[in-house]
Design a protein around this motif. Sequence first.
Motif, short mmCIF file in Angstrom:
data_model
loop_
_atom_site.label_atom_id
_atom_site.label_comp_id
_atom_site.label_asym_id
_atom_site.label_seq_id
_atom_site.Cartn_x
_atom_site.Cartn_y
_atom_site.Cartn_z
N GLY A 1 0.84 -1.18 0.00
CA GLY A 1 0.00 0.00 0.00
C GLY A 1 0.88 1.24 0.00
O GLY A 1 2.12 1.15 0.04
N PHE A 2 0.26 2.43 -0.02
CA PHE A 2 1.05 3.66 -0.10
C PHE A 2 0.40 4.76 0.72
O PHE A 2 -0.82 4.95 0.68
N VAL A 3 1.25 5.47 1.47
CA VAL A 3 0.83 6.67 2.21
C VAL A 3 1.26 7.87 1.38
O VAL A 3 2.46 8.14 1.23
N LEU A 4 0.30 8.58 0.82
CA LEU A 4 0.55 9.67 -0.12
C LEU A 4 0.51 11.00 0.62
O LEU A 4 -0.54 11.45 1.07
N ASP A 5 1.67 11.62 0.75
CA ASP A 5 1.80 12.86 1.52
C ASP A 5 1.41 14.09 0.72
O ASP A 5 1.89 14.28 -0.40
N ALA A 6 0.60 14.94 1.31
CA ALA A 6 0.44 16.29 0.78
C ALA A 6 1.73 17.06 1.10
O ALA A 6 2.29 16.90 2.18
N PRO A 7 2.23 17.88 0.17
CA PRO A 7 3.52 18.57 0.39
C PRO A 7 3.35 19.80 1.30
O PRO A 7 3.58 20.94 0.90
N THR A 8 2.98 19.55 2.55
CA THR A 8 2.59 20.64 3.45
C THR A 8 3.46 20.71 4.71
O THR A 8 3.08 21.37 5.68
N TRP A 9 4.61 20.06 4.68
CA TRP A 9 5.47 20.03 5.87
C TRP A 9 5.84 21.45 6.33
O TRP A 9 5.87 21.73 7.53
N VAL B 1 -1.39 34.53 6.61
CA VAL B 1 -1.77 33.26 7.21
C VAL B 1 -2.90 32.61 6.43
O VAL B 1 -2.91 31.40 6.20
N SER B 2 -3.87 33.41 6.00
CA SER B 2 -5.01 32.85 5.27
C SER B 2 -4.57 32.16 3.98
O SER B 2 -5.10 31.11 3.61
N GLU B 3 -3.56 32.71 3.32
CA GLU B 3 -3.07 32.11 2.08
C GLU B 3 -2.34 30.80 2.37
O GLU B 3 -2.49 29.82 1.61
N VAL B 4 -1.57 30.75 3.45
CA VAL B 4 -0.88 29.53 3.82
C VAL B 4 -1.88 28.42 4.13
O VAL B 4 -1.70 27.26 3.72
N LEU B 5 -2.94 28.75 4.83
CA LEU B 5 -3.95 27.74 5.15
C LEU B 5 -4.67 27.27 3.89
O LEU B 5 -4.98 26.08 3.76
N GLN B 6 -4.91 28.17 2.96
CA GLN B 6 -5.52 27.76 1.68
C GLN B 6 -4.58 26.83 0.91
O GLN B 6 -5.03 25.90 0.22
N THR B 7 -3.27 27.05 1.05
CA THR B 7 -2.29 26.17 0.39
C THR B 7 -2.44 24.74 0.88
O THR B 7 -2.33 23.79 0.11
N ALA C 1 -7.18 22.85 9.00
CA ALA C 1 -7.31 23.04 7.55
C ALA C 1 -7.14 21.72 6.81
O ALA C 1 -7.87 21.42 5.86
N LEU C 2 -6.17 20.93 7.23
CA LEU C 2 -5.95 19.63 6.60
C LEU C 2 -7.15 18.71 6.84
O LEU C 2 -7.57 17.97 5.95
N GLY C 3 -7.69 18.78 8.05
CA GLY C 3 -8.86 17.98 8.35
C GLY C 3 -10.06 18.36 7.49
O GLY C 3 -10.77 17.49 6.97
N ARG C 4 -10.29 19.67 7.34
CA ARG C 4 -11.40 20.13 6.49
C ARG C 4 -11.22 19.67 5.05
O ARG C 4 -12.20 19.41 4.34
N ALA C 5 -9.98 19.58 4.61
CA ALA C 5 -9.71 19.19 3.22
C ALA C 5 -9.91 17.70 2.99
O ALA C 5 -9.93 17.26 1.84
N GLY C 6 -10.03 16.92 4.07
CA GLY C 6 -10.39 15.52 3.90
C GLY C 6 -9.26 14.52 3.96
O GLY C 6 -9.37 13.43 3.39
N VAL C 7 -8.17 14.84 4.68
CA VAL C 7 -7.09 13.86 4.79
C VAL C 7 -7.56 12.64 5.58
O VAL C 7 -8.45 12.72 6.43
N ASP C 8 -6.95 11.50 5.30
CA ASP C 8 -7.22 10.29 6.08
C ASP C 8 -6.47 10.30 7.40
O ASP C 8 -6.89 9.67 8.37
N MET C 9 -5.34 11.00 7.41
CA MET C 9 -4.48 11.02 8.59
C MET C 9 -3.55 12.22 8.49
O MET C 9 -3.43 12.85 7.43
N ILE C 10 -2.91 12.53 9.60
CA ILE C 10 -1.92 13.60 9.66
C ILE C 10 -0.64 13.03 10.26
O ILE C 10 -0.69 12.21 11.19
N SER C 11 0.50 13.42 9.72
CA SER C 11 1.79 13.02 10.28
C SER C 11 2.59 14.26 10.61
O SER C 11 2.79 15.12 9.76
N ALA C 12 3.03 14.33 11.85
CA ALA C 12 3.89 15.43 12.30
C ALA C 12 5.33 14.93 12.23
O ALA C 12 5.73 14.05 12.99
N MET C 13 6.11 15.50 11.32
CA MET C 13 7.43 14.96 11.00
C MET C 13 8.55 15.82 11.57
O MET C 13 8.41 17.03 11.76
N THR C 14 9.67 15.18 11.81
CA THR C 14 10.93 15.80 12.28
C THR C 14 10.73 16.63 13.54
O THR C 14 11.26 17.73 13.66
#
Length: 314
Positions: A66-74, A88-94, A150-163
């Motif tokens: 299987g594959f975990v497909l990351d949104a490029p939002t780190w 800030v509003s633009e970053v959240l829209q990103t 914002a990520l939750g509203r966009a419909g992610v299956d999960m969130i990963s907090a990296m590094t």
Amino acid sequence: MRIHDLIHAERFFLSDGGLETYLIFDKGYELPCFSAAVLLDSEQGRRDLTEYYERFLDIARQSGRGFVLDAPTWRAGVSWAGPLGQPVSEVLQTNERAVRFVSEIRMRHEEDALPILVNGLIGPAGDAYAPDEILSSQDALLIHAPQIHALGRAGVDMISAMTLTHAGEAVGMVRAAAEIDVPIVIAFTLETDGRLPSGQPLADAIGEVDDATGNGPAYYMINCAHPDHFRDVVETGGAWTSRVGGIRSNASRMSHAELDEAVTLDDGDPGELGRLNAELMRFLPNLHVVGGCCGTDHRHVGCIAINERCRPAA
């Protein structure tokens, strides 16, 4: 598909490699603040991101993973709005645009033999290699909640907090994700001695976060460190190792300080990295996700995917 299916799958899932180092050293991009999200603003950038992800999806398909497909939002949290010169509003829209982008990739490629989860990435509010500021859990909650929501509203299956470099920031992130009932994975980065950059042992950091959040993270990961840096830590064992569900290791054995100063990419030995990851699986009984971090690309993840057949790089 839900993260429950990933955790209980008989096969491990793959992730991609070191996106930012690939874009900088292989594609020639200058990423402000190391942010890959800026590529969403151009047609060429979106093409390069698509090509990058699809190469890893092919590896997952061919190897039966299987594959975990990351949104490029780190590097798309509100603490980076100022350094990126954006409101800030633009970053959240990103963040929402990034999730739509990778969700479209999933729609084109997902099939029964290739389950895909869309993963929203978040990173530390400060330096990922050295904690320039130790955040309290409450400060971290306030800083990271806007991006997580914002990520939750966009419909992610999960969130990963990296590094992540210290436990307090992780606690705030977990609490922010709990507010919207989205599963979150906590990934600590480790130094060459196997400890967090804050100096805390990995087992203690996992215990601190679990105690403060009622075992809130779906699981923990280790990322942005070479296997040699933490093999002894996981080999020693302990109940805490059952909470480690992912590894995204560096290709290089260099320290974070050395990597920060590097002007050329140390991509290590893909075959060796595959074998070292296979050895780590013996000490981590609940490993669900394996992939790469700095300096890794499709070659390294390909060797990890077929770890039992890895050979030294030519």
